[in-house]
Design an enzyme around this catalytic site. Structure first.
Site, PDB file in Angstrom:
ATOM      1  N   ASP A 138      37.662  49.148  13.921  1.00  0.00           N
ATOM      2  CA  ASP A 138      37.728  48.672  15.314  1.00  0.00           C
ATOM      3  C   ASP A 138      37.037  47.306  15.277  1.00  0.00           C
ATOM      4  OD1 ASP A 138      38.245  48.983  18.106  1.00  0.00           O
ATOM      5  OD2 ASP A 138      36.146  49.501  18.422  1.00  0.00           O
TER       6      ASP A 138
ATOM      7  N   ASP B 186      27.482  44.628   5.898  1.00  0.00           N
ATOM      8  CA  ASP B 186      28.639  43.842   6.290  1.00  0.00           C
ATOM      9  C   ASP B 186      29.863  44.649   5.828  1.00  0.00           C
ATOM     10  OD1 ASP B 186      30.819  41.983   6.244  1.00  0.00           O
ATOM     11  OD2 ASP B 186      29.329  40.377   6.433  1.00  0.00           O
TER      12      ASP B 186
ATOM     13  N   CYS C  58      40.386  44.998  20.985  1.00  0.00           N
ATOM     14  CA  CYS C  58      40.597  44.948  22.440  1.00  0.00           C
ATOM     15  C   CYS C  58      40.964  43.508  22.804  1.00  0.00           C
ATOM     16  CB  CYS C  58      39.369  45.440  23.199  1.00  0.00           C
ATOM     17  SG  CYS C  58      37.883  44.488  22.881  1.00  0.00           S
TER      18      CYS C  58
ATOM     19  N   PRO D 297      28.762  50.158  19.915  1.00  0.00           N
ATOM     20  CA  PRO D 297      27.706  51.096  20.302  1.00  0.00           C
ATOM     21  C   PRO D 297      28.000  52.565  20.029  1.00  0.00           C
ATOM     22  CG  PRO D 297      28.959  50.463  22.246  1.00  0.00           C
ATOM     23  CD  PRO D 297      29.515  49.651  21.090  1.00  0.00           C
ATOM     24  N   GLY D 298      29.178  52.877  19.489  1.00  0.00           N
ATOM     25  CA  GLY D 298      29.411  54.257  19.068  1.00  0.00           C
ATOM     26  C   GLY D 298      30.400  55.043  19.916  1.00  0.00           C
TER      27      GLY D 298
HETATM   28  C1  LIG Z   1      34.550  45.941  18.834  1.00  0.00           C
HETATM   29  S1  LIG Z   1      32.907  46.219  18.420  1.00  0.00           S
HETATM   30  C2  LIG Z   1      32.933  47.896  17.913  1.00  0.00           C
HETATM   31  C3  LIG Z   1      32.936  48.876  19.045  1.00  0.00           C
HETATM   32  C4  LIG Z   1      32.767  50.298  18.556  1.00  0.00           C
HETATM   33  N1  LIG Z   1      33.767  50.648  17.558  1.00  0.00           N
HETATM   34  C5  LIG Z   1      32.839  51.308  19.694  1.00  0.00           C
HETATM   35  O1  LIG Z   1      33.919  51.866  19.917  1.00  0.00           O
HETATM   36  O2  LIG Z   1      31.816  51.516  20.345  1.00  0.00           O
HETATM   37  C6  LIG Z   1      32.778  45.418  16.870  1.00  0.00           C
HETATM   38  C7  LIG Z   1      31.429  45.630  16.186  1.00  0.00           C
HETATM   39  O3  LIG Z   1      31.553  45.062  14.868  1.00  0.00           O
HETATM   40  C8  LIG Z   1      30.310  44.504  14.509  1.00  0.00           C
HETATM   41  N2  LIG Z   1      30.567  43.550  13.404  1.00  0.00           N
HETATM   42  C9  LIG Z   1      30.778  42.216  13.461  1.00  0.00           C
HETATM   43  N3  LIG Z   1      30.990  41.714  12.236  1.00  0.00           N
HETATM   44  C10 LIG Z   1      30.916  42.762  11.376  1.00  0.00           C
HETATM   45  C11 LIG Z   1      31.019  42.893   9.960  1.00  0.00           C
HETATM   46  N4  LIG Z   1      31.249  41.824   9.192  1.00  0.00           N
HETATM   47  N5  LIG Z   1      30.868  44.111   9.413  1.00  0.00           N
HETATM   48  C12 LIG Z   1      30.621  45.199  10.176  1.00  0.00           C
HETATM   49  N6  LIG Z   1      30.489  45.131  11.518  1.00  0.00           N
HETATM   50  C13 LIG Z   1      30.641  43.945  12.116  1.00  0.00           C
HETATM   51  C14 LIG Z   1      29.831  43.879  15.803  1.00  0.00           C
HETATM   52  O4  LIG Z   1      28.444  43.676  15.772  1.00  0.00           O
HETATM   53  C15 LIG Z   1      30.263  44.927  16.834  1.00  0.00           C
HETATM   54  O5  LIG Z   1      29.244  45.845  17.069  1.00  0.00           O
END
Ligand SMILES: C[S@@+](CC[C@H](N)C(=O)[O-])C[C@H]1O[C@@H](n2cnc3c(N)ncnc32)[C@H](O)[C@@H]1O
Length: 312
Positions: free
Chosen positions: A187, A170, A240, A122-123
């Site tokens: 992340d 992606d 995490c 979510p940013g």
């Molecule tokens: C751990 S969360 C990120 C949290 C964010 N960095 C923050 O600090 O608010 C991982 C995110 O990666 C996205 N995600 C999953 N597979 C992905 C992919 N193949 N490419 C890019 N994003 C992806 C998920 O939808 C999720 O929103």
């Protein structure tokens, strides 16, 4: 850590076995820590307000704060409703876990650089990076899940982020692009074992198949990140979660790809553990010990893993 919470679902057998193997004699402390209440934390958003002014406003509204020792702009508070505060509503503060502030600190983005936040929604870290860049330079905030883009955009707008471009790709596809970045934060999506104490859903979702599935995706994402890093550029990989398959194994894989070196991570005011160099029947590159594990029971935070890589 404050008062005890009533109950948390039992950690299922296989998951517990693995936690016991990771933590050894510290397992009981880990479980106790998971059942304890945790302090709320936030980061002052310096794009909108100075730390001094934010603290004065909060104090005036009865929100007493204590600095998170390993951060410059992060604070703990006992006030559970800080998320409903005027300061949060205005984007003066961002509610963020105390260990979640580490990856962007390790990345150390500067004004004028070209930075990619590969999995951004979510940013939390996008807004932190933009603040560190003082809104100068280019920040590409990417998220593959279209439904989660709205939240990312909302948080960027609310927090006054002006230097970001949001993309809906992606992360694996960046490898095909000609884009090259000074710094990249990966992340990565993960099983979230380090946040079981906050999100009990993690326990319900968890199984070994998911760990393996995540590990494959994380390896592909890190390969893509490496390929679009400028020579001399920095890549920070974070999760995490506590699984070696999603952490050290991914970094071991990155070292096998080549062209990158692991860097030491220096953090003050927080107890950290070294990356594991063996797990189950696997042995990893010795250099993987340079990675940092943050265990919940050591500092009363969520669990985190951070690795810093440099393209050579
Ligand atoms: C751990 S969360 C990120 C949290 C964010 N960095 C923050 O600090 O608010 C991982 C995110 O990666 C996205 N995600 C999953 N597979 C992905 C992919 N193949 N490419 C890019 N994003 C992806 C998920 O939808 C999720 O929103």
């Amino acid at each position: 850590m404050g008062a005890k919470l009533h109950s948390m679902p039992e950690i299922p057998g296989k998951m517990k076995e693995r936690f016991e193997a990771i933590f050894g004699r510290d397992y009981d402390k880990f479980e106790e820590c998971c059942r304890n209440d945790y302090k709320k934390s936030f980061r002052v958003n310096t794009l909108k307000i100075s730390v001094e002014d934010a603290l004065e406003l909060l104090k005036g509204n009865g929100i007493i704060t204590k600095r998170i020792p390993w951060t410059k702009n992060g604070f703990f508070t006992d006030v559970k409703s800080v998320g409903n505060s005027f300061e949060n509503f205005m984007g003066y503060i961002y509610i963020q876990g105390p260990a979640s502030m580490l990856p962007a600190m390790v990345l150390d983005p500067n004004p004028g650089e070209t930075v990619l936040d590969m999995c951004a929604s979510p940013g939390s870290k996008t807004t932190q990076i933009a603040a560190m860049m003082k809104n100068k330079g280019v920040l590409v905030a990417n998220e593959s899940d279209y439904k989660r883009i709205k939240l990312l955009r909302f948080n960027n707008d609310k927090n006054g982020v002006l230097n970001s471009v949001i993309t809906n790709l992606d992360g694996r596809d960046f490898a095909k692009s000609k884009l090259r970045f000074d710094k990249i934060l990966l992340d990565a999506p993960c099983t979230g074992e380090g946040i079981v104490m906050r999100e009990w859903e993690v326990i319900k979702r968890w199984n070994m198949k998911l760990v393996i599935k995540m590990c494959r995706l994380q390896k592909d994402l890190i390969a893509s990140a490496i390929s679009c890093l400028k020579p001399g550029g920095t890549l920070v990989y974070s999760t995490c979660t506590l699984s070696p398959e999603e952490n050290e194994e991914v970094i071991d894989h990155a070292l096998k790809i080549g062209g990158i070196e692991l860097e030491d991570i220096e953090l003050k005011g927080i107890k950290t553990r070294k990356g594991l160099t063996s797990w189950d029947r696997y042995t990893y590159n010795e250099r993987v010990s340079k990675c940092v594990r943050v265990w919940p029971q050591d500092n009363g935070t969520e669990g985190f893993f951070v690795a810093k890589l440099k393209k050579v």
